[in-house]
Design a protein around this motif. Sequence first.
Motif, PDB file in Angstrom:
ATOM      1  N   GLY B  22       0.822  -1.220   0.000  1.00 51.41           N
ATOM      2  CA  GLY B  22       0.000   0.000   0.000  1.00 51.41           C
ATOM      3  C   GLY B  22       0.852   1.264   0.000  1.00 51.41           C
ATOM      4  N   GLU B  23       1.896   1.234   0.793  1.00 48.32           N
ATOM      5  CA  GLU B  23       2.793   2.398   0.902  1.00 48.32           C
ATOM      6  C   GLU B  23       3.480   2.674  -0.447  1.00 48.32           C
ATOM      7  OE1 GLU B  23       5.443   1.867   4.180  1.00 48.32           O
ATOM      8  OE2 GLU B  23       5.645   4.038   4.509  1.00 48.32           O
ATOM      9  N   LYS B  24       3.901   1.612  -1.094  1.00 48.12           N
ATOM     10  CA  LYS B  24       4.586   1.770  -2.384  1.00 48.12           C
ATOM     11  C   LYS B  24       3.630   2.267  -3.476  1.00 48.12           C
ATOM     12  CE  LYS B  24       8.632  -1.117  -1.847  1.00 48.12           C
ATOM     13  NZ  LYS B  24       9.457  -2.232  -2.326  1.00 48.12           N
ATOM     14  N   ILE B  25       2.386   1.828  -3.401  1.00 49.12           N
ATOM     15  CA  ILE B  25       1.390   2.294  -4.372  1.00 49.12           C
ATOM     16  C   ILE B  25       1.158   3.787  -4.192  1.00 49.12           C
ATOM     17  CG2 ILE B  25      -1.073   2.168  -4.990  1.00 49.12           C
ATOM     18  CD1 ILE B  25      -0.878  -0.838  -4.217  1.00 49.12           C
ATOM     19  N   ALA B  26       0.993   4.180  -2.928  1.00 48.26           N
ATOM     20  CA  ALA B  26       0.756   5.600  -2.631  1.00 48.26           C
ATOM     21  C   ALA B  26       1.931   6.445  -3.125  1.00 48.26           C
ATOM     22  CB  ALA B  26       0.545   5.783  -1.132  1.00 48.26           C
ATOM     23  N   LYS B  27       3.123   5.927  -2.916  1.00 52.41           N
ATOM     24  CA  LYS B  27       4.327   6.646  -3.335  1.00 52.41           C
ATOM     25  C   LYS B  27       4.370   6.763  -4.864  1.00 52.41           C
ATOM     26  CE  LYS B  27       9.174   6.882  -2.013  1.00 52.41           C
ATOM     27  NZ  LYS B  27      10.339   6.155  -1.510  1.00 52.41           N
ATOM     28  N   ALA B  28       4.088   5.650  -5.536  1.00 54.65           N
ATOM     29  CA  ALA B  28       4.124   5.642  -7.007  1.00 54.65           C
ATOM     30  C   ALA B  28       3.092   6.595  -7.589  1.00 54.65           C
ATOM     31  CB  ALA B  28       3.886   4.224  -7.521  1.00 54.65           C
ATOM     32  N   LEU B  29       1.943   6.684  -6.937  1.00 55.75           N
ATOM     33  CA  LEU B  29       0.866   7.541  -7.454  1.00 55.75           C
ATOM     34  C   LEU B  29       0.932   8.953  -6.860  1.00 55.75           C
ATOM     35  CD1 LEU B  29      -2.134   5.003  -7.262  1.00 55.75           C
ATOM     36  CD2 LEU B  29      -0.936   5.734  -9.337  1.00 55.75           C
ATOM     37  N   ASN B  30       1.861   9.120  -5.922  1.00 51.65           N
ATOM     38  CA  ASN B  30       2.020  10.405  -5.248  1.00 51.65           C
ATOM     39  C   ASN B  30       0.721  10.877  -4.584  1.00 51.65           C
ATOM     40  OD1 ASN B  30       3.528  12.595  -4.381  1.00 51.65           O
ATOM     41  ND2 ASN B  30       3.092  13.803  -6.218  1.00 51.65           N
ATOM     42  N   ILE B  31       0.123   9.965  -3.826  1.00 51.91           N
ATOM     43  CA  ILE B  31      -1.119  10.275  -3.110  1.00 51.91           C
ATOM     44  C   ILE B  31      -0.949   9.875  -1.640  1.00 51.91           C
ATOM     45  CG2 ILE B  31      -2.606  10.040  -5.153  1.00 51.91           C
ATOM     46  CD1 ILE B  31      -3.384   7.236  -4.240  1.00 51.91           C
ATOM     47  N   PRO B  32      -1.764  10.438  -0.744  1.00 53.59           N
ATOM     48  CA  PRO B  32      -1.601  10.117   0.683  1.00 53.59           C
ATOM     49  C   PRO B  32      -1.815   8.638   1.003  1.00 53.59           C
ATOM     50  CG  PRO B  32      -3.052  12.014   0.402  1.00 53.59           C
ATOM     51  CD  PRO B  32      -2.842  11.419  -0.963  1.00 53.59           C
ATOM     52  N   PHE B  33      -1.107   8.207   2.039  1.00 53.20           N
ATOM     53  CA  PHE B  33      -1.174   6.828   2.512  1.00 53.20           C
ATOM     54  C   PHE B  33      -1.657   6.840   3.958  1.00 53.20           C
ATOM     55  CE2 PHE B  33       1.276   3.422   4.770  1.00 53.20           C
ATOM     56  CZ  PHE B  33       0.616   2.335   4.210  1.00 53.20           C
ATOM     57  N   TYR B  34      -2.765   6.176   4.234  1.00 53.09           N
ATOM     58  CA  TYR B  34      -3.296   6.159   5.589  1.00 53.09           C
ATOM     59  C   TYR B  34      -3.252   4.758   6.175  1.00 53.09           C
ATOM     60  CZ  TYR B  34      -4.997  10.724   4.182  1.00 53.09           C
ATOM     61  OH  TYR B  34      -5.076  12.008   3.721  1.00 53.09           O
ATOM     62  N   ASP B  35      -2.441   4.623   7.201  1.00 54.57           N
ATOM     63  CA  ASP B  35      -2.312   3.331   7.874  1.00 54.57           C
ATOM     64  C   ASP B  35      -2.458   3.599   9.372  1.00 54.57           C
ATOM     65  OD1 ASP B  35      -1.680   0.725   8.529  1.00 54.57           O
ATOM     66  OD2 ASP B  35       0.475   1.034   8.388  1.00 54.57           O
ATOM     67  N   PRO B 106      -7.805  11.379  -3.998  1.00 53.98           N
ATOM     68  CA  PRO B 106      -7.167  10.064  -4.100  1.00 53.98           C
ATOM     69  C   PRO B 106      -6.299   9.733  -2.892  1.00 53.98           C
ATOM     70  CG  PRO B 106      -6.996  11.221  -6.172  1.00 53.98           C
ATOM     71  CD  PRO B 106      -7.549  12.216  -5.182  1.00 53.98           C
ATOM     72  N   CYS B 107      -6.335   8.477  -2.473  1.00 49.62           N
ATOM     73  CA  CYS B 107      -5.509   8.022  -1.349  1.00 49.62           C
ATOM     74  C   CYS B 107      -5.489   6.502  -1.280  1.00 49.62           C
ATOM     75  CB  CYS B 107      -6.027   8.592  -0.020  1.00 49.62           C
ATOM     76  SG  CYS B 107      -7.722   8.142   0.392  1.00 49.62           S
ATOM     77  N   VAL B 108      -4.582   5.996  -0.474  1.00 48.83           N
ATOM     78  CA  VAL B 108      -4.518   4.554  -0.179  1.00 48.83           C
ATOM     79  C   VAL B 108      -4.819   4.385   1.309  1.00 48.83           C
ATOM     80  CG1 VAL B 108      -3.035   2.497  -0.087  1.00 48.83           C
ATOM     81  CG2 VAL B 108      -2.790   4.129  -1.986  1.00 48.83           C
ATOM     82  N   ILE B 109      -5.754   3.506   1.641  1.00 49.90           N
ATOM     83  CA  ILE B 109      -6.102   3.259   3.041  1.00 49.90           C
ATOM     84  C   ILE B 109      -5.888   1.784   3.356  1.00 49.90           C
ATOM     85  CG2 ILE B 109      -7.901   3.434   4.817  1.00 49.90           C
ATOM     86  CD1 ILE B 109      -9.302   5.523   2.997  1.00 49.90           C
ATOM     87  N   VAL B 110      -5.113   1.531   4.389  1.00 50.97           N
ATOM     88  CA  VAL B 110      -4.848   0.137   4.783  1.00 50.97           C
ATOM     89  C   VAL B 110      -5.710  -0.237   5.991  1.00 50.97           C
ATOM     90  CG1 VAL B 110      -3.108  -1.471   5.679  1.00 50.97           C
ATOM     91  CG2 VAL B 110      -2.508   0.120   3.865  1.00 50.97           C
ATOM     92  N   GLY B 111      -6.418  -1.337   5.863  1.00 57.67           N
ATOM     93  CA  GLY B 111      -7.194  -1.884   6.983  1.00 57.67           C
ATOM     94  C   GLY B 111      -8.352  -1.011   7.426  1.00 57.67           C
ATOM     95  N   ARG B 112      -8.745  -1.163   8.686  1.00 58.77           N
ATOM     96  CA  ARG B 112      -9.815  -0.396   9.348  1.00 58.77           C
ATOM     97  C   ARG B 112     -11.161  -0.441   8.625  1.00 58.77           C
ATOM     98  NH1 ARG B 112      -7.470   0.546  14.072  1.00 58.77           N
ATOM     99  NH2 ARG B 112      -9.494   1.222  14.735  1.00 58.77           N
ATOM    100  N   CYS B 113     -11.438  -1.562   7.988  1.00 59.38           N
ATOM    101  CA  CYS B 113     -12.745  -1.791   7.332  1.00 59.38           C
ATOM    102  C   CYS B 113     -13.059  -0.745   6.261  1.00 59.38           C
ATOM    103  CB  CYS B 113     -13.888  -1.825   8.349  1.00 59.38           C
ATOM    104  SG  CYS B 113     -13.676  -3.011   9.684  1.00 59.38           S
ATOM    105  N   ALA B 114     -12.015  -0.155   5.680  1.00 57.23           N
ATOM    106  CA  ALA B 114     -12.246   0.932   4.709  1.00 57.23           C
ATOM    107  C   ALA B 114     -13.068   0.450   3.511  1.00 57.23           C
ATOM    108  CB  ALA B 114     -10.915   1.515   4.255  1.00 57.23           C
TER     109      ALA B 114
END
Lengths: 204, 204
Positions: B22-35, B106-114
């Motif tokens: 997830g972190e790498k995707i966010a980095k590649a797309l230059n969008i926030p990463f929420y974990d 746009p963002c990437v969200i890991v877990g937390r029933c997103a």
Amino acid sequence: MTNKINVITISREYGSGGREIGEKIAKALNIPFYDKVLIDMIAQDCGMAAGYVEEASEKMTMNQAFNISTLGYYSVSPIVENVQVIGEDIFVSQSKIIKDLAEKGPCVIVGRCADYILRERDDVLNVFIHADFEERAKRAVEQYGIEEKNAISVIKKSDKARAKHYAFYCEKKWGNIDNYHLVLNSGKFGIDRSVELILRAVQQ
Amino acid sequence: MTNKINVITISREYGSGGREIGEKIAKALNIPFYDKVLIDMIAQDCGMAAGYVEEASEKMTMNQAFNISTLGYYSVSPIVENVQVIGEDIFVSQSKIIKDLAEKGPCVIVGRCADYILRERDDVLNVFIHADFEERAKRAVEQYGIEEKNAISVIKKSDKARAKHYAFYCEKKWGNIDNYHLVLNSGKFGIDRSVELILRAVQQ
């Protein structure tokens, strides 16, 4: 991923377009595609009519799954027992044929527990294609000519039969994430993009 | 696929590398990463300490799941009831925060029933990352510093907690194929190729 992928197995929910996806992958990679033709090969190997092979596999699964789940042990009438023996013969033949095909070279195999049968090979990509009921019903009506009023029940019946067949022969849950390397919702991606993603997954 | 994907949710088995993907995707797309930062945001919103938020969510799930599964109804002691109220407050806050984040862009969200919280949006790609026990244990030891003898039990405990949490809040089975658009075995593909495949799935 350490190994080159030679064989792609496609498991699919009814109406998800899995067969079409498999066919397009085989075409794009210029490798053999095994779907219904497997029935003919098994029939020839067992010395049975193709229609009988298909019917016997289904009946056997339905009866045995019923007996096991409701009674917790085999309780077979002479008729069921006969179907059981035939069903087991078919599965033995099916396993042998699928293993031989994988040994021969790259190919795409749809259904018939190929993911399970080839579980000891490390050059296999196991794909599962699913989609929402709505998408699958649409496809069943538009592409397979199922009457709209029957679409949902046909889908449910088919899924159930596939799940029972898989549970019986592979002793695993059909559609369980652990069985597959790549799972795609064809309703989200569409057929062609699903094909593209699988091709991407195959290419190193 | 009719809609552009803005939000990518990543659900993952413990030790599958889902967070890193997830972190790498966010980095590649230059969008926030929420974990883990989500915990801080929820804690701030609820006026609680971050550690307490994490602990209360877990405890609440464990207790309630136990009560429901064993008794078939809520049987709550005053202590559990208190945890329950806090747990529900946390989930309300978590839902509001995740919905706001998705609305912002746009963002990437890991877990937390997103995946469940954002189920009404059609610009979300729900991804599930899994891997075989062996691969996950290796990762748990090498990357997370878990003692080898404890790796399997840590994996099982974590998976169980995630499944209970999901079952309780989302009333659905965690890891069930139907909840996700794309499921990848990171052991088969490796982290970087998993990232690449997800990026491919996002790009139209």
